[in-house]
Design a protein around this motif. Structure first.
Motif, PDB file in Angstrom:
ATOM      1  N   UNK A 251       0.769  -1.169   0.003  1.00 46.78           N
ATOM      2  CA  UNK A 251       0.049   0.024   0.241  1.00 46.78           C
ATOM      3  C   UNK A 251       0.657   1.166   0.163  1.00 46.78           C
ATOM      4  N   UNK A 252       1.183   1.687  -1.246  1.00 48.36           N
ATOM      5  CA  UNK A 252       1.836   2.938  -1.329  1.00 48.36           C
ATOM      6  C   UNK A 252       0.918   4.143  -0.856  1.00 48.36           C
ATOM      7  N   UNK A 253      -0.049   3.910  -0.970  1.00 47.37           N
ATOM      8  CA  UNK A 253      -1.354   5.046  -0.410  1.00 47.37           C
ATOM      9  C   UNK A 253      -2.203   4.271   0.334  1.00 47.37           C
ATOM     10  N   UNK A 254      -2.703   4.832   1.569  1.00 48.68           N
ATOM     11  CA  UNK A 254      -3.763   4.402   2.110  1.00 48.68           C
ATOM     12  C   UNK A 254      -5.141   4.294   1.385  1.00 48.68           C
ATOM     13  N   UNK A 255      -5.179   5.442   0.646  1.00 55.05           N
ATOM     14  CA  UNK A 255      -6.572   5.831   0.277  1.00 55.05           C
ATOM     15  C   UNK A 255      -7.402   4.657  -0.355  1.00 55.05           C
TER      16      UNK A 255
ATOM     17  N   UNK B 201       5.494   1.841  -2.390  1.00 52.05           N
ATOM     18  CA  UNK B 201       5.021   0.687  -2.012  1.00 52.05           C
ATOM     19  C   UNK B 201       4.641   0.404  -0.605  1.00 52.05           C
ATOM     20  N   UNK B 202       4.794   1.449   0.373  1.00 51.24           N
ATOM     21  CA  UNK B 202       4.705   1.138   1.793  1.00 51.24           C
ATOM     22  C   UNK B 202       4.365   2.506   2.407  1.00 51.24           C
ATOM     23  N   UNK B 203       4.252   3.784   1.843  1.00 47.51           N
ATOM     24  CA  UNK B 203       4.025   4.836   2.613  1.00 47.51           C
ATOM     25  C   UNK B 203       2.636   5.087   3.129  1.00 47.51           C
ATOM     26  N   UNK B 204       1.498   4.024   2.535  1.00 48.34           N
ATOM     27  CA  UNK B 204       0.427   4.097   3.058  1.00 48.34           C
ATOM     28  C   UNK B 204       0.327   3.367   4.470  1.00 48.34           C
ATOM     29  N   UNK B 205       1.209   2.564   4.804  1.00 48.08           N
ATOM     30  CA  UNK B 205       1.135   1.847   5.994  1.00 48.08           C
ATOM     31  C   UNK B 205       0.805   2.588   7.317  1.00 48.08           C
ATOM     32  N   UNK B 206       1.522   3.394   7.699  1.00 47.54           N
ATOM     33  CA  UNK B 206       1.256   4.226   8.969  1.00 47.54           C
ATOM     34  C   UNK B 206      -0.250   4.565   9.020  1.00 47.54           C
ATOM     35  N   UNK B 207      -0.878   5.047   8.121  1.00 53.62           N
ATOM     36  CA  UNK B 207      -2.268   5.498   7.925  1.00 53.62           C
ATOM     37  C   UNK B 207      -3.374   4.262   8.337  1.00 53.62           C
ATOM     38  N   UNK B 208      -2.875   3.210   7.496  1.00 58.23           N
ATOM     39  CA  UNK B 208      -3.463   1.914   7.700  1.00 58.23           C
ATOM     40  C   UNK B 208      -3.521   1.629   9.230  1.00 58.23           C
ATOM     41  N   UNK B 209      -2.335   1.542   9.643  1.00 63.69           N
ATOM     42  CA  UNK B 209      -2.081   1.284  11.346  1.00 63.69           C
ATOM     43  C   UNK B 209      -3.097   1.936  12.306  1.00 63.69           C
ATOM     44  N   UNK B 210      -3.268   3.401  11.821  1.00 64.56           N
ATOM     45  CA  UNK B 210      -4.050   4.112  12.620  1.00 64.56           C
ATOM     46  C   UNK B 210      -5.429   3.559  12.691  1.00 64.56           C
TER      47      UNK B 210
END
Length: 252
Positions: A27-31, A55-64
């Motif tokens: 998930x490069x983006x959580x959107x 490829x991974x920048x969306x991870x923090x938002x998904x973990x929120x």
């Protein structure tokens, strides 16, 4: 179960496998994952193939949103939020599925691919009709990684990290203009994109017939590489390296 590509950023795909207990890959983006969740997707784990932000920048938002979500990633300090490390040859049990880890260094030094129920999530190592750039590896290493993937069953579904098929097709035709399977694949991809559809997943069998980077033992591909090298390739890895250098500067 057929994986679902979720378009993200400019030309990335986040992959989702399953719905109520989905594996979310790169998930490069959580959107797009959050949008899919609004339609019923319930993530069970995140799989990361390598450390690049797209490829991974969306991870923090998904973990929120899902704090207990496991994050499986290669051993690399550039991926700090992994809850479990993906080691070559491991067979992990994730959300009721077996996930096989295959080390494929070359694009990055710690890149891995995941094989799940006959579906290959290969990040930026293998693309349809192409392969990734070598940012942290050399031609011999990248060729060896691609050969590992080429040895999987032909019915394996290949899920790449980007929608690069049409651009790759132009180069593949330059390498092997007389390949009828490649002509068919290119026409299919053109029709898919004109219809607003992804060109992925694609079977590995199709790639073995059409992707020049998997065909370095074929006479026509070796002849094309020889024209670039000024001599016959001394090995399949040298042939691969000539093709990759050619592709790096290729303009359709």
């Amino acid at each position: 179960m057929r994986p679902t590509p979720l378009p993200a950023l400019q030309d990335n795909y986040v992959w989702a496998m399953g719905a109520d207990r989905a594996l979310v890959v790169d998930p490069g983006s959580a959107e797009p994952v959050l949008a899919a969740a609004s339609r019923g997707l319930v993530p069970a784990a995140i799989l990361l193939t390598h450390h690049h932000g797209d490829h991974c920048a969306g991870v923090p938002e998904l973990l929120e949103r899902w704090p207990a979500l496991p994050v499986i990633a290669p051993e690399d300090p550039r991926i700090p939020y992994a809850s479990e490390r993906a080691v070559d040859g491991a067979r992990l049990q994730v959300a009721g599925r077996e996930v096989r880890v295959i080390a494929v260094p070359g694009h990055t030094s710690s890149h891995v691919a995941y094989l799940v129920d006959g579906v290959l999530f290969c990040g930026d190592t293998l693309f349809s009709l192409g392969c990734g750039r070598m940012f942290e590896g050399d031609a011999e290493q990248m060729h060896a990684s691609l050969q590992r993937l080429a040895g999987l069953p032909g019915e394996t579904l290949v899920c790449c990290g980007h929608e690069y098929t049409l651009a790759n097709a132009a180069f593949a035709v330059a390498v092997e203009p007389g390949n009828p399977a490649l002509a068919r694949r290119r026409a299919e991809a053109v029709a898919q994109r004109q219809a607003g559809e992804p060109t992925l997943p694609v079977t590995l069998a199709s790639e073995l017939q059409t992707n020049p980077f998997l065909r370095c033992a074929e006479a026509a591909v070796r002849e094309a590489a020889a024209a670039r090298l000024g001599h016959a390739p001394r090995s399949d890895a040298e042939c691969f390296g000539a093709l990759r250098a050619w592709k790096d500067g290729f303009a359709a």
